[in-house]
Design a protein around this motif. Structure first.
Motif, PDB file in Angstrom:
ATOM      1  N   ALA A 252       0.823  -1.202   0.000  1.00  0.00           N
ATOM      2  CA  ALA A 252       0.000   0.000   0.000  1.00  0.00           C
ATOM      3  C   ALA A 252       0.860   1.256   0.000  1.00  0.00           C
ATOM      4  N   THR A 253       1.948   1.222   0.754  1.00  0.00           N
ATOM      5  CA  THR A 253       2.843   2.380   0.818  1.00  0.00           C
ATOM      6  C   THR A 253       3.398   2.710  -0.559  1.00  0.00           C
ATOM      7  N   GLU A 254       3.791   1.691  -1.297  1.00  0.00           N
ATOM      8  CA  GLU A 254       4.312   1.929  -2.645  1.00  0.00           C
ATOM      9  C   GLU A 254       3.244   2.555  -3.537  1.00  0.00           C
ATOM     10  N   ARG A 255       2.020   2.075  -3.438  1.00  0.00           N
ATOM     11  CA  ARG A 255       0.941   2.637  -4.263  1.00  0.00           C
ATOM     12  C   ARG A 255       0.626   4.077  -3.854  1.00  0.00           C
ATOM     13  N   LEU A 256       0.690   4.346  -2.556  1.00  0.00           N
ATOM     14  CA  LEU A 256       0.422   5.708  -2.077  1.00  0.00           C
ATOM     15  C   LEU A 256       1.523   6.675  -2.511  1.00  0.00           C
ATOM     16  N   ARG A 257       2.745   6.183  -2.583  1.00  0.00           N
ATOM     17  CA  ARG A 257       3.827   7.019  -3.115  1.00  0.00           C
ATOM     18  C   ARG A 257       3.612   7.297  -4.603  1.00  0.00           C
ATOM     19  N   LYS A 258       3.241   6.263  -5.334  1.00  0.00           N
ATOM     20  CA  LYS A 258       3.022   6.414  -6.777  1.00  0.00           C
ATOM     21  C   LYS A 258       1.885   7.385  -7.056  1.00  0.00           C
ATOM     22  N   ALA A 259       0.861   7.352  -6.206  1.00  0.00           N
ATOM     23  CA  ALA A 259      -0.277   8.258  -6.362  1.00  0.00           C
ATOM     24  C   ALA A 259       0.027   9.664  -5.864  1.00  0.00           C
ATOM     25  N   GLU A 260       1.243   9.871  -5.310  1.00  0.00           N
ATOM     26  CA  GLU A 260       1.692  11.157  -4.777  1.00  0.00           C
ATOM     27  C   GLU A 260       0.849  11.623  -3.591  1.00  0.00           C
ATOM     28  N   TRP A 261       0.288  10.662  -2.879  1.00  0.00           N
ATOM     29  CA  TRP A 261      -0.348  10.969  -1.589  1.00  0.00           C
ATOM     30  C   TRP A 261       0.718  10.980  -0.502  1.00  0.00           C
ATOM     31  N   PHE A 262       1.566   9.957  -0.511  1.00  0.00           N
ATOM     32  CA  PHE A 262       2.774   9.967   0.305  1.00  0.00           C
ATOM     33  C   PHE A 262       3.884  10.642  -0.506  1.00  0.00           C
ATOM     34  N   THR A 263       4.425  11.715   0.020  1.00  0.00           N
ATOM     35  CA  THR A 263       5.571  12.374  -0.607  1.00  0.00           C
ATOM     36  C   THR A 263       6.693  12.422   0.422  1.00  0.00           C
ATOM     37  N   PRO A 264       7.939  12.675   0.012  1.00  0.00           N
ATOM     38  CA  PRO A 264       9.032  12.729   0.990  1.00  0.00           C
ATOM     39  C   PRO A 264       8.766  13.711   2.115  1.00  0.00           C
ATOM     40  N   GLU A 265       8.047  14.788   1.826  1.00  0.00           N
ATOM     41  CA  GLU A 265       7.812  15.813   2.844  1.00  0.00           C
ATOM     42  C   GLU A 265       6.788  15.390   3.896  1.00  0.00           C
ATOM     43  N   ASN A 266       5.836  14.520   3.528  1.00  0.00           N
ATOM     44  CA  ASN A 266       4.745  14.226   4.470  1.00  0.00           C
ATOM     45  C   ASN A 266       4.563  12.757   4.807  1.00  0.00           C
ATOM     46  N   GLU A 267       5.370  11.859   4.210  1.00  0.00           N
ATOM     47  CA  GLU A 267       5.121  10.433   4.410  1.00  0.00           C
ATOM     48  C   GLU A 267       5.201  10.021   5.876  1.00  0.00           C
ATOM     49  N   ALA A 268       6.169  10.535   6.598  1.00  0.00           N
ATOM     50  CA  ALA A 268       6.320  10.130   8.001  1.00  0.00           C
ATOM     51  C   ALA A 268       5.100  10.541   8.825  1.00  0.00           C
ATOM     52  N   ARG A 269       4.610  11.753   8.611  1.00  0.00           N
ATOM     53  CA  ARG A 269       3.453  12.217   9.372  1.00  0.00           C
ATOM     54  C   ARG A 269       2.199  11.425   9.008  1.00  0.00           C
ATOM     55  N   LEU A 270       2.008  11.184   7.719  1.00  0.00           N
ATOM     56  CA  LEU A 270       0.827  10.432   7.300  1.00  0.00           C
ATOM     57  C   LEU A 270       0.896   8.975   7.771  1.00  0.00           C
ATOM     58  N   THR A 271       2.077   8.395   7.734  1.00  0.00           N
ATOM     59  CA  THR A 271       2.216   7.019   8.203  1.00  0.00           C
ATOM     60  C   THR A 271       1.856   6.908   9.679  1.00  0.00           C
ATOM     61  N   ASP A 272       2.268   7.882  10.468  1.00  0.00           N
ATOM     62  CA  ASP A 272       1.904   7.883  11.882  1.00  0.00           C
ATOM     63  C   ASP A 272       0.386   7.949  12.058  1.00  0.00           C
ATOM     64  N   ILE A 273      -0.256   8.800  11.287  1.00  0.00           N
ATOM     65  CA  ILE A 273      -1.725   8.893  11.341  1.00  0.00           C
ATOM     66  C   ILE A 273      -2.344   7.559  10.924  1.00  0.00           C
ATOM     67  N   TYR A 274      -1.853   6.994   9.836  1.00  0.00           N
ATOM     68  CA  TYR A 274      -2.427   5.758   9.305  1.00  0.00           C
ATOM     69  C   TYR A 274      -2.249   4.588  10.272  1.00  0.00           C
ATOM     70  N   ARG A 275      -1.191   4.597  11.034  1.00  0.00           N
ATOM     71  CA  ARG A 275      -0.959   3.475  11.950  1.00  0.00           C
ATOM     72  C   ARG A 275      -1.710   3.621  13.278  1.00  0.00           C
ATOM     73  N   SER A 276      -2.206   4.801  13.578  1.00  0.00           N
ATOM     74  CA  SER A 276      -2.783   4.975  14.916  1.00  0.00           C
ATOM     75  C   SER A 276      -4.156   5.630  14.968  1.00  0.00           C
ATOM     76  N   ARG A 277      -4.611   6.239  13.878  1.00  0.00           N
ATOM     77  CA  ARG A 277      -5.823   7.046  13.995  1.00  0.00           C
ATOM     78  C   ARG A 277      -6.943   6.672  13.024  1.00  0.00           C
ATOM     79  N   LEU A 278      -6.809   5.594  12.299  1.00  0.00           N
ATOM     80  CA  LEU A 278      -7.835   5.234  11.320  1.00  0.00           C
ATOM     81  C   LEU A 278      -9.003   4.501  11.969  1.00  0.00           C
TER      82      LEU A 278
END
Length: 382
Positions: A252-278
């Protein structure tokens, strides 16, 4: 002596029914939980309309592989058909064999809360098949109940005139005409539910890259400021994180990077949200339980905001297509464009004063929805 309660048929259901009027995901969806896409908003609408109707039993109207025996059974046992409220009015709708089935039925057919879908308010030319389907439904009921003025306009432009604007059943799912929102001062709102719609297309958003960028910016701003629950509604990538399946998360992470939802600037913050707040609900009633623990809802999903309001939790809609904007207009729900909400301080987005029109009009909106059910002689519990 009470009249006999009707047996009803549902056309195009969304989920498995249990305990008479409750909906959950299908068993086959559960078996392929991460990879399958199943929109929980469709379940919400289906569950909500069942909450409003007074019926004895229910079955599904077959439109994929109907037989003459099915038709005979439908006409002998059932009292009416209801088309589940959803965005069925658009150029690309495919009805399988529904036209033949509806033509054989001798019972009423009702569509209550259906809507048009387009990325912007524009002319929508329905297929000849869709025009015939909507004509059949119009002939079988007093009026077609639509979500808002745009949906009414689209049907009228395509020759369907007996239409009434009633909104969506999900706002009335608790059958509370005297609904009172639990409004708080902006500073007292601590827990926010943010309904995510990451995936989109040109049919839902005119500029998909801007849609992605602005939604991500708002999500990060809200989650940095408040105790935020991010409600997800069917996308497989988010489901991988919610299920805590590490192999699937990697893909999923690879697909989210390809879709430019995860970018180098925000991937760490979004990953934290995705692992704890969904949050994802398999049963509609679990959404009710979850949302009642929150102070406010901000929604890219209208079926994240409408059920919040139904549960007394104030919410605002981020409008990006005709579906979200017309429902907000019908119900006087505070609405922001994706651009405008980013220009506002979050305190203003949470301002309780903006709900005055919603409160003023709620009773008449409730009566309008119930009124159509009554005029169509549909037994209901509103």
């Amino acid at each position: 002596m009470n009249a006999r309660k009707p047996n009803i048929l549902v056309m195009i259901p969304a989920g498995k029914r249990y305990e008479h009027d409750k909906i959950m995901i299908y068993d086959q969806v559960r078996s392929d939980y991460i990879n399958s896409y199943f929109n929980t908003g469709d379940m919400m609408v289906y569950d909500s309309i069942l909450k409003l109707l007074d019926f004895a039993d229910l079955d599904v109207l077959k439109i994929a592989n109907p037989t003459e025996a099915d038709i005979a059974r439908y006409n002998a046992i059932f009292d009416y058909v209801i088309l589940r409220a959803s965005n069925f009015i658009h150029e690309y709708m495919r009805w399988e064999k529904a036209e033949w089935v509806l033509g054989q039925l001798k019972i009423p057919v009702y569509a209550i809360g259906v809507g048009a879908q387009a990325e912007a308010r524009r002319k929508v030319e329905l297929s000849d098949e869709s025009k015939r389907i909507w004509s059949l439904i119009a002939e079988r009921s007093r009026a077609i109940g639509v979500r808002g003025a745009f949906s009414a306009e689209v049907l009228a432009d395509n020759g369907i005139k007996n239409v009434e604007v009633v909104g969506c059943p999900s706002l009335f799912r608790n059958r509370d005409r005297d609904l009172k929102l639990a409004l708080k001062a902006p500073a007292d709102n601590k827990r926010i539910a943010f309904s995510l719609r990451r995936e989109t297309s040109h049919y839902y958003a005119a500029d998909t890259k801007a849609f992605t960028r602005m939604q991500r910016e708002l999500l990060l701003r809200v989650s940095d400021t408040y105790d935020t629950t991010v409600t997800i509604h069917g996308e497989p990538e988010e489901k991988a994180f919610f299920a805590k399946d590490e192999a699937a998360i990697g893909q999923a992470t690879e697909r989210l990077r390809k879709a430019e939802w995860f970018t180098p600037e925000n991937e760490a913050r979004l990953t934290d949200i995705y692992r704890s707040r969904l949050f994802l609900n398999d049963r509609v009633e679990d959404y009710d339980t979850m949302i009642r623990k929150h102070d406010f809802a901000i929604g890219y999903r209208v079926h994240g905001v409408l059920p919040a309001l139904a549960n007394r939790v104030p919410g605002v809609v981020v409008s990006y297509d005709t579906r979200s904007s017309e429902l907000a207009e019908t119900f006087s729900i505070p609405t922001y464009s994706a651009e405008a909400i980013l220009e506002q301080p979050l305190e203003k987005v949470l301002d309780p004063g903006q709900f005055d029109p919603f409160k003023k009009n709620f009773g008449s909106n409730y009566d309008r929805f119930k009124g159509l059910l009554d005029r169509c002689a549909i037994p209901n519990r509103m």
